[in-house]
Design a protein around this motif. Sequence first.
Motif, PDB file in Angstrom:
ATOM      1  N   THR A  38       5.855 -37.204  50.542  1.00  0.00           N
ATOM      2  CA  THR A  38       4.738 -36.858  49.574  1.00  0.00           C
ATOM      3  C   THR A  38       3.745 -35.788  50.343  1.00  0.00           C
ATOM      4  OG1 THR A  38       5.045 -38.676  48.270  1.00  0.00           O
ATOM      5  CG2 THR A  38       2.625 -37.581  47.980  1.00  0.00           C
ATOM      6  N   GLU A  39       3.726 -36.327  51.429  1.00  0.00           N
ATOM      7  CA  GLU A  39       2.798 -35.347  52.343  1.00  0.00           C
ATOM      8  C   GLU A  39       3.226 -33.956  52.665  1.00  0.00           C
ATOM      9  OE1 GLU A  39       0.479 -38.867  55.256  1.00  0.00           O
ATOM     10  OE2 GLU A  39       2.392 -38.167  55.829  1.00  0.00           O
TER      11      GLU A  39
ATOM     12  N   ALA B   5       5.496 -32.549  50.839  1.00  0.00           N
ATOM     13  CA  ALA B   5       5.622 -31.695  49.616  1.00  0.00           C
ATOM     14  C   ALA B   5       4.064 -31.207  49.312  1.00  0.00           C
ATOM     15  CB  ALA B   5       5.861 -32.635  48.280  1.00  0.00           C
ATOM     16  N   ARG B   6       3.142 -32.138  49.537  1.00  0.00           N
ATOM     17  CA  ARG B   6       2.000 -31.327  49.326  1.00  0.00           C
ATOM     18  C   ARG B   6       1.536 -30.167  50.112  1.00  0.00           C
ATOM     19  NH1 ARG B   6      -1.271 -36.405  49.540  1.00  0.00           N
ATOM     20  NH2 ARG B   6      -0.396 -36.775  47.348  1.00  0.00           N
ATOM     21  N   GLU B   7       1.717 -30.574  51.326  1.00  0.00           N
ATOM     22  CA  GLU B   7       1.520 -29.261  52.528  1.00  0.00           C
ATOM     23  C   GLU B   7       1.993 -28.080  52.451  1.00  0.00           C
ATOM     24  OE1 GLU B   7       1.740 -28.795  57.338  1.00  0.00           O
ATOM     25  OE2 GLU B   7       2.090 -30.681  56.656  1.00  0.00           O
TER      26      GLU B   7
ATOM     27  N   ASP C  36       3.755 -26.894  49.461  1.00  0.00           N
ATOM     28  CA  ASP C  36       3.683 -26.749  47.895  1.00  0.00           C
ATOM     29  C   ASP C  36       4.882 -26.741  47.478  1.00  0.00           C
ATOM     30  OD1 ASP C  36       2.307 -26.267  45.510  1.00  0.00           O
ATOM     31  OD2 ASP C  36       2.311 -24.021  45.834  1.00  0.00           O
TER      32      ASP C  36
ATOM     33  N   THR D 186       8.291 -29.446  45.770  1.00  0.00           N
ATOM     34  CA  THR D 186       8.535 -30.719  45.192  1.00  0.00           C
ATOM     35  C   THR D 186       9.452 -31.631  46.179  1.00  0.00           C
ATOM     36  OG1 THR D 186      10.695 -30.168  44.330  1.00  0.00           O
ATOM     37  CG2 THR D 186       8.680 -29.744  42.816  1.00  0.00           C
TER      38      THR D 186
END
Length: 132
Positions: A7-8, A10-12, A14, A16
Amino acid sequence: MTHYTITELAREFDVTPRAIRFYEDQGLLAPSREGASGLKRVFSGRDRTRLKLTLRGKRLGFTLNEIRALLDLYESPTDTLPQLQAFLDTVVRHREILERQRADLDATLEDLAQYEAQARVLLEKNAAAANR
């Protein structure tokens, strides 16, 4: 040692989590597993760097096989001539492709600018004729 969750990352970056799992399936990332079931992925700083380079390679038009080869070169000793030559060949080939694409894009933009200018002239003529 720093660790990251899917999740980290994917967020960093951008992307999925599915994209990250795909890159893992392709052998570009190798997270360790935690938890009783071994399902929780834990990514290392190495994985984070490989993901960053993978995404950069994709933006530049490299195939996943080319990216994998470049990543392997990145992590290998830099004094091996065959590896350096393979790296150079890949970079030169893609630079040539990008330069051709840029020339095509420049030509297309020039054509569009001409079409836009012609359309504006026609609109002005039509507007002037309607005002008479």
